[in-house]
Design an enzyme around this catalytic site. Structure first.
Site: not given
Ligand code: NDP
Length: 450
Positions: A16, A35, A42, A48, A115, A178, A302, A340, A435
């Site tokens: 961004g 930076e 990230t 990504c 910064a 992730i 973010d 995705a 097809h």
């Molecule tokens: P997410 O928010 O996708 O998932 C976090 C996971 O951790 C959930 O399953 C959550 O459980 C669990 N969780 C959260 N807090 C705790 C805790 N205290 N103890 C145990 N489990 C916990 O976060 P990610 O870290 O996977 O990714 C961060 C963000 O990065 C994503 O939301 C996305 O926006 C972005 N991203 C996008 C990608 C893409 O576009 N392909 C790829 C990677 C990241 P619960 O479901 O129960 O809350």
């Protein structure tokens, strides 16, 4: 009129921030961008881009296995992690240089260092002060790790891209983007992989059918998924770790990775002193013009924790700069953002889930197809694909498309244009298929399942 060193001072050179800096420079604004870590943020360095390279790396074993069915004899294959990391690092360095060149060419000044925002118009980097008419904070997020005994042993996605060696076994905590992406990658590279997730299904917020299908397929491929439990403590035992789970069991592993969400990078650089509004999750609060409660300070991406995706941060950067420096600003439309997940199988989705559609509309038709991709006929790979379309019966409008299976992200990107254009089911039905493809299934869905 007050003279400033810069018209726009951007903090954070991720997706961004860099887009905003380049565009503003292009409009003749005097821009600086600070930076502290790496150009590209990230996405380019620990998100990504390297993730997608690893995603490719993880698929070769399946391809080697599939080749025999097509008449190929593949010799003995071995995988070299060090070589993948070195090649990945070279590609990231190339991208960083590209980012730097673009910024220089656009006329922005790149300042390396951390910064501090001193007031609404002053930023300091390594002791040197700069004045700016406007400040843009685009500092992204950072992996969140809950406070548990043995926390010091945990690695995050940031570390995974630089491991000296691939572990033989790993436990990944979390069930989000992730966690499932890394579990799929590591399993594909031959690591014995366990996911430990506190919930009862992977990928909260996604369509239930996709969540079920992913859990089933990952399990079928050989990933162990432990639902409804969490890690209580981690203890170092020589080369390995003993991981105690909430359900009372203990698991031994070489590495523990946490993918439990990300926290906005909003602290430690002066925002607290300025009284910049933060929400409960430390995200910077902004209005619809990306403006904080200090009118000359803006934030996007973010660090505002809205839709944490690279293309969204880029869109926000462009909209903000257009708002500030032109008379034609198109607001970001946060509806129907396609996304995705590069799990194995991969997921692509756009629009409403079935549950959300049912909350919003009284008359929903669901179309679904589940099939074995053509490649499996000869490959011997037991792959499956699920496609789902959600239609409002009274208007015929398609409000959600979900797919899990090979090429789902590529297919859904194209479909997202149709959804954004308001395509009806009739438009899908009258589109001639290509097809033989998997994507043609979206234009040949005939039977309502519920
Ligand atoms: P997410 O928010 O996708 O998932 C976090 C996971 O951790 C959930 O399953 C959550 O459980 C669990 N969780 C959260 N807090 C705790 C805790 N205290 N103890 C145990 N489990 C916990 O976060 P990610 O870290 O996977 O990714 C961060 C963000 O990065 C994503 O939301 C996305 O926006 C972005 N991203 C996008 C990608 C893409 O576009 N392909 C790829 C990677 C990241 P619960 O479901 O129960 O809350």
């Amino acid at each position: 009129m007050m003279q400033y060193d810069y018209g726009l001072f951007v903090i954070g050179a991720g997706s961004g921030g860099v887009r905003a800096a380049n565009m503003a420079s292009g409009y003749g604004v005097k821009v600086a961008i600070a930076e502290q870590r790496y150009l590209g943020g990230t996405c380019v360095n620990v998100g990504c881009v390297p993730k997608k390279l690893f995603f490719y790396a993880a698929q070769f074993q399946d391809q080697f296995d599939a080749a025999a069915g097509f008449g190929w004899t593949v010799g003995e294959s071995t995988f070299n992690w060090t070589s993948l990391i070195a090649n990945k690092n070279r590609e990231i360095a190339r991208l960083q240089a590209l980012y730097n060149n673009r910024l220089q060419q656009s006329g922005a000044t790149v300042i390396t260092g951390r910064a501090q925002v001193l007031d609404g118009h002053t930023v300091a980097v390594d002791g040197k002060q700069y004045s700016a008419e406007r400040i843009l904070i685009a500092t992204g997020g950072w992996p969140f790790i809950p406070d548990i005994p043995g926390k010091q042993h945990i690695v995050t996605s940031n570390d995974m891209f630089f491991l000296d060696q691939l572990p033989k076994q790993i436990i990944i905590a979390g069930g989000g983007y992730i966690a499932v992406e890394f579990a799929s990658i590591l399993h594909g590279l031959g690591v014995n992989t366990t996911i430990c997730h506190r919930g009862h299904k992977l990928l909260s917020g996604f369509d239930e059918d996709i969540r079920d299908f992913l859990g089933e397929e990952m399990t079928r491929k050989g990933i162990t998924i432990r639902f409804n439990t969490d890690i209580e403590a981690i203890e170092s035992k020589g080369e390995a770790f003993a991981v105690q789970l909430m359900d009372g069991s203990e698991v031994s592993t070489d590495l523990v990775m946490y993918a439990t969400g990300r926290t906005p990078n909003s602290s430690g650089f002066g925002l607290e002193k300025l009284g910049i509004g933060l929400d409960n999750e430390q995200a910077i609060k902004v209005n619809s013009d990306y403006q904080t409660n200090v009118p000359s300070i803006y934030a996007l991406g973010d660090v505002t924790n809205r839709v944490n995706l690279t293309p969204v941060a880029i869109a926000e950067g462009m909209t903000l700069v257009n708002k500030l420096y032109t008379i034609h600003a198109q607001p970001v439309d946060y509806d129907n953002i396609p996304t995705a997940v590069f799990s194995q199988p991969a997921i692509g989705t756009v629009g409403l889930t079935e549950a959300k559609a049912r909350e919003k509309f009284p008359d929903i038709d669901i179309y679904k197809t589940r099939f074995t991709p053509m490649k499996s006929a000869l490959s011997g790979l037991d792959e499956k694909t699920l496609m789902k379309m959600i239609v409002v019966r009274s208007t015929d409008q398609v409000v959600g498309l979900h797919m899990i299976g090979p090429d789902a992200p590529e297919i859904i990107q194209g479909m997202a244009v149709a959804i954004r254009a308001g395509a009806t089911k009739a438009v899908f039905d009258s589109t001639i298929g290509i097809h033989p493809t998997a994507a043609e299934e979206f234009v040949t869905l005939r039977n309502v399942v519920t």
